[in-house]
Motif scaffolding. Structure first.
Motif, PDB file in Angstrom:
ATOM      1  N   TYR A 184      -0.278   2.625 -14.318  1.00 41.32           N
ATOM      2  CA  TYR A 184       0.447   1.406 -14.710  1.00 41.32           C
ATOM      3  C   TYR A 184       0.706   1.632 -16.258  1.00 41.32           C
ATOM      4  N   SER A 185       2.037   1.397 -16.127  1.00 33.98           N
ATOM      5  CA  SER A 185       2.251   1.437 -17.511  1.00 33.98           C
ATOM      6  C   SER A 185       2.201  -0.189 -17.944  1.00 33.98           C
ATOM      7  N   ASP A 186       2.757  -1.204 -17.306  1.00 38.07           N
ATOM      8  CA  ASP A 186       2.546  -2.916 -17.366  1.00 38.07           C
ATOM      9  C   ASP A 186       2.564  -3.343 -16.201  1.00 38.07           C
ATOM     10  N   TYR A 187       2.332  -4.336 -16.156  1.00 38.68           N
ATOM     11  CA  TYR A 187       2.494  -5.356 -15.225  1.00 38.68           C
ATOM     12  C   TYR A 187       3.934  -4.894 -13.431  1.00 38.68           C
ATOM     13  N   ASP A 188       4.347  -5.029 -14.539  1.00 36.84           N
ATOM     14  CA  ASP A 188       5.762  -5.113 -13.646  1.00 36.84           C
ATOM     15  C   ASP A 188       5.575  -3.711 -12.892  1.00 36.84           C
ATOM     16  N   GLU A 189       5.311  -2.328 -13.425  1.00 36.58           N
ATOM     17  CA  GLU A 189       5.617  -1.388 -12.955  1.00 36.58           C
ATOM     18  C   GLU A 189       3.853  -1.303 -10.982  1.00 36.58           C
ATOM     19  N   LEU A 190       3.144  -1.908 -11.801  1.00 37.43           N
ATOM     20  CA  LEU A 190       1.937  -2.547 -11.002  1.00 37.43           C
ATOM     21  C   LEU A 190       2.442  -3.460  -9.272  1.00 37.43           C
ATOM     22  N   THR A 233       5.597  -3.712  -8.555  1.00 39.90           N
ATOM     23  CA  THR A 233       6.201  -2.602  -8.017  1.00 39.90           C
ATOM     24  C   THR A 233       5.864  -1.775  -6.701  1.00 39.90           C
ATOM     25  N   ALA A 234       4.353  -0.849  -7.153  1.00 43.31           N
ATOM     26  CA  ALA A 234       2.669  -0.851  -6.561  1.00 43.31           C
ATOM     27  C   ALA A 234       2.857  -1.242  -5.069  1.00 43.31           C
ATOM     28  N   MET A 235       2.257  -2.751  -5.605  1.00 44.94           N
ATOM     29  CA  MET A 235       2.142  -3.268  -4.900  1.00 44.94           C
ATOM     30  C   MET A 235       3.122  -4.041  -3.677  1.00 44.94           C
ATOM     31  N   TYR A 236       3.907  -4.064  -3.847  1.00 43.80           N
ATOM     32  CA  TYR A 236       5.448  -3.958  -2.972  1.00 43.80           C
ATOM     33  C   TYR A 236       5.574  -2.841  -1.970  1.00 43.80           C
ATOM     34  N   GLU A 237       6.008  -2.136  -2.550  1.00 44.75           N
ATOM     35  CA  GLU A 237       5.902  -0.745  -2.077  1.00 44.75           C
ATOM     36  C   GLU A 237       4.309  -0.194  -0.582  1.00 44.75           C
ATOM     37  N   LEU A 238       3.705  -0.693  -1.208  1.00 42.28           N
ATOM     38  CA  LEU A 238       2.248  -0.482  -0.555  1.00 42.28           C
ATOM     39  C   LEU A 238       2.034  -1.375   0.932  1.00 42.28           C
ATOM     40  N   HIS A 239       2.655  -2.407   0.841  1.00 39.65           N
ATOM     41  CA  HIS A 239       2.740  -3.854   1.609  1.00 39.65           C
ATOM     42  C   HIS A 239       4.771  -3.892   2.136  1.00 39.65           C
ATOM     43  N   SER A 240       4.810  -2.631   2.338  1.00 35.17           N
ATOM     44  CA  SER A 240       6.357  -3.173   2.004  1.00 35.17           C
ATOM     45  C   SER A 240       6.977  -3.535   3.341  1.00 35.17           C
ATOM     46  N   ASP A 241       5.891  -3.395   4.171  1.00 38.79           N
ATOM     47  CA  ASP A 241       5.983  -4.072   5.938  1.00 38.79           C
ATOM     48  C   ASP A 241       6.121  -5.175   6.408  1.00 38.79           C
ATOM     49  N   GLU A 242       6.106  -6.523   4.866  1.00 40.83           N
ATOM     50  CA  GLU A 242       5.970  -7.627   4.802  1.00 40.83           C
ATOM     51  C   GLU A 242       6.613  -8.504   3.930  1.00 40.83           C
TER      52      GLU A 242
END
Length: 176
Positions: A36-42, A44-53
């Motif tokens: 990940y290039s920065d905190y925001d990209e990380l 985003t990936a965490m939110y996508e991973l847990h998009s069911d919540e």
């Protein structure tokens, strides 16, 4: 000096959520921070991973090779600093490996990153096999090479006295 690499290359976090954990699930995924290039990209990936919540409360159930960042308080079970990528960029651009920053922190104890960074940049003397080798290097740099060969220097005693003004960790030496 070893080959410089991104200090986040081996830093990985296992990202789950408190909601899943409290409901008996350890579902999550290992994320390597260097991807990940920065905190925001990380984030985003965490939110996508847990998009069911709808509003996931992230839980870092495990992390590997992040001890330096943990000691600086930049990562923990429920926290990752939004400055971690900026700090990694500073380390990567410093010309020194993460190992040197870890050695300095080991010598001086708990302090903020800027103090650690300034300490490494201002006081790092290099890596040596032992105190005697370090003392010999320091003194040979300051003594003229034209000294007669009959002068004998007790490097062990010299190193012992010299080390009052320096400290080391894992062979990395710093001015005190």
């Amino acid at each position: 000096m070893t080959n410089l690499q991104n200090c986040l290359d081996s830093c990985s976090i296992y990202v789950g959520t408190y909601s899943k954990y409290n409901n008996g699930s350890l579902y999550g995924k290992w994320l390597n921070l260097s991807e990940y290039s920065d905190y925001d990209e990380l984030l985003t990936a965490m939110y996508e991973l847990h998009s069911d919540e709808s509003e996931p409360e992230f839980m870092f159930q495990d992390y590997e090779n992040c001890s330096f960042f943990e000691k600086l308080g930049l990562i923990g079970e429920s926290y990752i600093s939004n400055n971690i990528f900026e700090i990694a960029d500073q380390i990567n651009g410093s010309g020194h490996d993460l190992e040197i920053f870890e050695a300095y922190l080991s010598c001086v104890g708990k302090m903020d990153f800027q103090s650690v960074y300034d300490g490494v940049m201002n006081y790092y003397m290099g890596q040596y096999l032992d105190d005697e080798t370090f003392a010999q290097y320091i003194l040979e740099e300051s003594i003229a090479e034209s000294l007669p060969n009959y002068i004998y220097i007790d490097w062990e005693a010299t190193a012992r006295n010299l080390m009052y003004d320096y400290f080391d960790s894992n062979g990395h030496y710093f001015r005190n």
